[in-house]
Write a protein that holds these residues in place. Structure first.
Motif, PDB file in Angstrom:
ATOM      1  N   LEU A 115      86.673  61.649  47.917  1.00 38.49           N
ATOM      2  CA  LEU A 115      86.664  63.063  48.281  1.00 38.49           C
ATOM      3  C   LEU A 115      85.513  63.738  47.552  1.00 38.49           C
ATOM      4  CD1 LEU A 115      90.469  63.824  47.661  1.00 38.49           C
ATOM      5  CD2 LEU A 115      89.408  62.822  49.699  1.00 38.49           C
ATOM      6  N   SER A 116      84.735  64.526  48.262  1.00 34.47           N
ATOM      7  CA  SER A 116      83.644  65.285  47.651  1.00 34.47           C
ATOM      8  C   SER A 116      83.717  66.721  48.120  1.00 34.47           C
ATOM      9  CB  SER A 116      82.283  64.718  48.052  1.00 34.47           C
ATOM     10  OG  SER A 116      82.146  63.392  47.617  1.00 34.47           O
ATOM     11  N   ALA A 117      83.364  67.642  47.246  1.00 35.82           N
ATOM     12  CA  ALA A 117      83.301  69.061  47.604  1.00 35.82           C
ATOM     13  C   ALA A 117      81.965  69.607  47.127  1.00 35.82           C
ATOM     14  CB  ALA A 117      84.457  69.829  46.968  1.00 35.82           C
ATOM     15  N   GLN A 118      81.253  70.248  48.035  1.00 35.92           N
ATOM     16  CA  GLN A 118      79.970  70.872  47.696  1.00 35.92           C
ATOM     17  C   GLN A 118      80.203  72.367  47.565  1.00 35.92           C
ATOM     18  OE1 GLN A 118      76.182  69.989  48.617  1.00 35.92           O
ATOM     19  NE2 GLN A 118      76.759  68.206  47.423  1.00 35.92           N
ATOM     20  N   ILE A 119      80.150  72.848  46.317  1.00 33.47           N
ATOM     21  CA  ILE A 119      80.360  74.273  46.084  1.00 33.47           C
ATOM     22  C   ILE A 119      79.947  74.629  44.661  1.00 33.47           C
ATOM     23  CG2 ILE A 119      82.765  73.949  45.405  1.00 33.47           C
ATOM     24  CD1 ILE A 119      83.277  76.726  46.794  1.00 33.47           C
ATOM     25  N   ASP A 120      79.417  75.812  44.490  1.00 29.01           N
ATOM     26  CA  ASP A 120      79.118  76.346  43.164  1.00 29.01           C
ATOM     27  C   ASP A 120      80.267  77.281  42.815  1.00 29.01           C
ATOM     28  OD1 ASP A 120      78.187  77.463  40.843  1.00 29.01           O
ATOM     29  OD2 ASP A 120      76.404  78.373  41.728  1.00 29.01           O
ATOM     30  N   ILE A 121      81.083  76.866  41.853  1.00 30.72           N
ATOM     31  CA  ILE A 121      82.244  77.695  41.490  1.00 30.72           C
ATOM     32  C   ILE A 121      82.017  78.469  40.196  1.00 30.72           C
ATOM     33  CG2 ILE A 121      83.918  76.340  42.760  1.00 30.72           C
ATOM     34  CD1 ILE A 121      84.670  74.969  40.119  1.00 30.72           C
ATOM     35  N   GLY A 122      80.806  78.423  39.681  1.00 31.57           N
ATOM     36  CA  GLY A 122      80.494  79.205  38.477  1.00 31.57           C
ATOM     37  C   GLY A 122      80.736  78.421  37.202  1.00 31.57           C
ATOM     38  N   PHE A 123      79.920  78.717  36.219  1.00 32.43           N
ATOM     39  CA  PHE A 123      79.998  78.039  34.931  1.00 32.43           C
ATOM     40  C   PHE A 123      81.362  78.268  34.281  1.00 32.43           C
ATOM     41  CE2 PHE A 123      79.335  77.816  30.329  1.00 32.43           C
ATOM     42  CZ  PHE A 123      78.802  76.535  30.231  1.00 32.43           C
ATOM     43  N   GLY A 124      81.921  77.197  33.731  1.00 36.16           N
ATOM     44  CA  GLY A 124      83.195  77.296  33.022  1.00 36.16           C
ATOM     45  C   GLY A 124      84.414  77.098  33.904  1.00 36.16           C
ATOM     46  N   ASN A 125      84.220  76.993  35.217  1.00 37.68           N
ATOM     47  CA  ASN A 125      85.335  76.753  36.132  1.00 37.68           C
ATOM     48  C   ASN A 125      85.400  75.268  36.461  1.00 37.68           C
ATOM     49  OD1 ASN A 125      86.259  79.499  36.521  1.00 37.68           O
ATOM     50  ND2 ASN A 125      84.305  79.824  37.566  1.00 37.68           N
ATOM     51  N   HIS A 126      86.557  74.862  36.971  1.00 38.26           N
ATOM     52  CA  HIS A 126      86.773  73.455  37.298  1.00 38.26           C
ATOM     53  C   HIS A 126      87.461  73.368  38.644  1.00 38.26           C
ATOM     54  CE1 HIS A 126      86.402  69.484  35.412  1.00 38.26           C
ATOM     55  NE2 HIS A 126      87.335  69.145  36.283  1.00 38.26           N
ATOM     56  N   LEU A 127      87.135  72.327  39.401  1.00 31.73           N
ATOM     57  CA  LEU A 127      87.716  72.147  40.726  1.00 31.73           C
ATOM     58  C   LEU A 127      88.803  71.076  40.680  1.00 31.73           C
ATOM     59  CD1 LEU A 127      87.059  73.571  43.394  1.00 31.73           C
ATOM     60  CD2 LEU A 127      85.720  71.583  44.045  1.00 31.73           C
ATOM     61  N   TYR A 128      89.905  71.351  41.357  1.00 33.61           N
ATOM     62  CA  TYR A 128      91.048  70.437  41.421  1.00 33.61           C
ATOM     63  C   TYR A 128      91.361  70.138  42.873  1.00 33.61           C
ATOM     64  CZ  TYR A 128      92.016  71.388  36.501  1.00 33.61           C
ATOM     65  OH  TYR A 128      91.929  71.485  35.142  1.00 33.61           O
ATOM     66  N   VAL A 129      92.091  69.037  43.085  1.00 30.40           N
ATOM     67  CA  VAL A 129      92.533  68.677  44.427  1.00 30.40           C
ATOM     68  C   VAL A 129      94.054  68.480  44.384  1.00 30.40           C
ATOM     69  CG1 VAL A 129      92.037  66.225  44.059  1.00 30.40           C
ATOM     70  CG2 VAL A 129      92.187  67.106  46.364  1.00 30.40           C
ATOM     71  N   ARG A 130      94.741  68.986  45.412  1.00 28.06           N
ATOM     72  CA  ARG A 130      96.180  68.782  45.577  1.00 28.06           C
ATOM     73  C   ARG A 130      96.410  68.279  46.993  1.00 28.06           C
ATOM     74  NH1 ARG A 130      99.749  73.718  43.003  1.00 28.06           N
ATOM     75  NH2 ARG A 130      98.547  74.038  41.099  1.00 28.06           N
ATOM     76  N   GLY A 131      97.475  67.524  47.174  1.00 26.93           N
ATOM     77  CA  GLY A 131      97.751  67.067  48.520  1.00 26.93           C
ATOM     78  C   GLY A 131      98.701  65.899  48.594  1.00 26.93           C
ATOM     79  N   GLU A 132      98.558  65.120  49.684  1.00 27.69           N
ATOM     80  CA  GLU A 132      99.410  63.964  49.952  1.00 27.69           C
ATOM     81  C   GLU A 132      98.560  62.703  49.899  1.00 27.69           C
ATOM     82  OE1 GLU A 132     101.084  64.593  53.824  1.00 27.69           O
ATOM     83  OE2 GLU A 132     101.939  66.522  53.262  1.00 27.69           O
ATOM     84  N   GLY A 133      98.966  61.789  49.051  1.00 32.57           N
ATOM     85  CA  GLY A 133      98.268  60.524  48.875  1.00 32.57           C
ATOM     86  C   GLY A 133      98.558  60.006  47.480  1.00 32.57           C
ATOM     87  N   PRO A 134      98.209  58.759  47.205  1.00 30.23           N
ATOM     88  CA  PRO A 134      98.475  58.195  45.876  1.00 30.23           C
ATOM     89  C   PRO A 134      97.844  59.049  44.768  1.00 30.23           C
ATOM     90  CG  PRO A 134      97.726  56.490  47.385  1.00 30.23           C
ATOM     91  CD  PRO A 134      97.545  57.800  48.084  1.00 30.23           C
ATOM     92  N   GLY A 135      98.659  59.449  43.818  1.00 32.75           N
ATOM     93  CA  GLY A 135      98.182  60.250  42.692  1.00 32.75           C
ATOM     94  C   GLY A 135      98.049  61.734  42.987  1.00 32.75           C
ATOM     95  N   LEU A 136      98.337  62.144  44.211  1.00 27.33           N
ATOM     96  CA  LEU A 136      98.227  63.563  44.566  1.00 27.33           C
ATOM     97  C   LEU A 136      99.604  64.185  44.720  1.00 27.33           C
ATOM     98  CD1 LEU A 136      95.377  63.552  47.246  1.00 27.33           C
ATOM     99  CD2 LEU A 136      95.220  64.113  44.819  1.00 27.33           C
ATOM    100  N   SER A 137      99.640  65.482  44.521  1.00 26.95           N
ATOM    101  CA  SER A 137     100.872  66.253  44.662  1.00 26.95           C
ATOM    102  C   SER A 137     100.482  67.647  45.119  1.00 26.95           C
ATOM    103  CB  SER A 137     101.581  66.311  43.299  1.00 26.95           C
ATOM    104  OG  SER A 137     102.499  67.383  43.249  1.00 26.95           O
ATOM    105  N   TRP A 138     101.376  68.302  45.842  1.00 28.85           N
ATOM    106  CA  TRP A 138     101.131  69.695  46.225  1.00 28.85           C
ATOM    107  C   TRP A 138     101.486  70.642  45.078  1.00 28.85           C
ATOM    108  CZ3 TRP A 138      98.025  70.624  50.002  1.00 28.85           C
ATOM    109  CH2 TRP A 138      97.961  69.776  51.100  1.00 28.85           C
ATOM    110  N   ASP A 139     102.163  70.106  44.023  1.00 32.70           N
ATOM    111  CA  ASP A 139     102.600  70.944  42.902  1.00 32.70           C
ATOM    112  C   ASP A 139     101.627  70.983  41.732  1.00 32.70           C
ATOM    113  OD1 ASP A 139     105.022  71.507  44.243  1.00 32.70           O
ATOM    114  OD2 ASP A 139     105.881  69.619  43.522  1.00 32.70           O
ATOM    115  N   HIS A 140     100.899  69.899  41.504  1.00 32.34           N
ATOM    116  CA  HIS A 140      99.975  69.807  40.362  1.00 32.34           C
ATOM    117  C   HIS A 140      98.657  69.222  40.835  1.00 32.34           C
ATOM    118  CE1 HIS A 140     103.317  70.721  37.790  1.00 32.34           C
ATOM    119  NE2 HIS A 140     103.976  69.660  38.180  1.00 32.34           N
ATOM    120  N   GLY A 141      97.565  69.818  40.379  1.00 39.03           N
ATOM    121  CA  GLY A 141      96.247  69.367  40.816  1.00 39.03           C
ATOM    122  C   GLY A 141      95.705  68.202  40.017  1.00 39.03           C
TER     123      GLY A 141
END
Length: 132
Positions: free
Chosen positions: A53-79
């Protein structure tokens, strides 16, 4: 004239003999050869290729990107934290997926991207361009 007897120089004294060196024998106890530790069990490689999975986006310094969903190691509750691998590139690897991976991305695991869920078939790669 009487010949005088030549004096014979006294024999040189031999240096005192060095004391005899006693041989020292070191006794080394033989130990049983070390047993080899059992080799760690090898993990059976997953027959399913990794999903990227890749995401192209500038979210600003000091921020972090997370992924949630369905699949091994993923959850809709925790990123799952994504890795920042470029100036505006975030990546995550999902191993062992057998079904399509459905996901959304979040800034700081709080703010969801707008729009529908993303989906990628198991073993494939996807690059998304989320908006928030």
């Amino acid at each position: 004239m009487k010949k005088s007897a030549k004096s014979v120089p006294a024999a040189k004294a031999k240096p005192a003999a060095k004391p005899a060196i006693k041989a020292v024998t070191k006794v080394v106890a033989k130990s049983a050869p070390a047993k080899k530790a059992a080799a760690p069990a090898k993990k059976k490689p997953s027959s399913e290729p990794a999903t990227f999975l890749s995401a192209q986006i500038d979210i600003g310094f000091g921020n972090h990107l997370y992924v949630r969903g369905e699949g091994p190691g993923l959850s809709w509750d925790h990123g799952l934290a994504m890795d920042n691998t470029g100036s505006n590139l975030w990546t995550a690897t999902i191993k062992g997926a057998k079904l399509p991976v459905v996901f959304k991305v979040l800034v700081n695991d709080l703010t969801w991207n707008v729009g529908a869920d993303y989906s990628v078939d198991a073993g494939q790669s996807i690059t998304v361009y989320p908006t928030f």
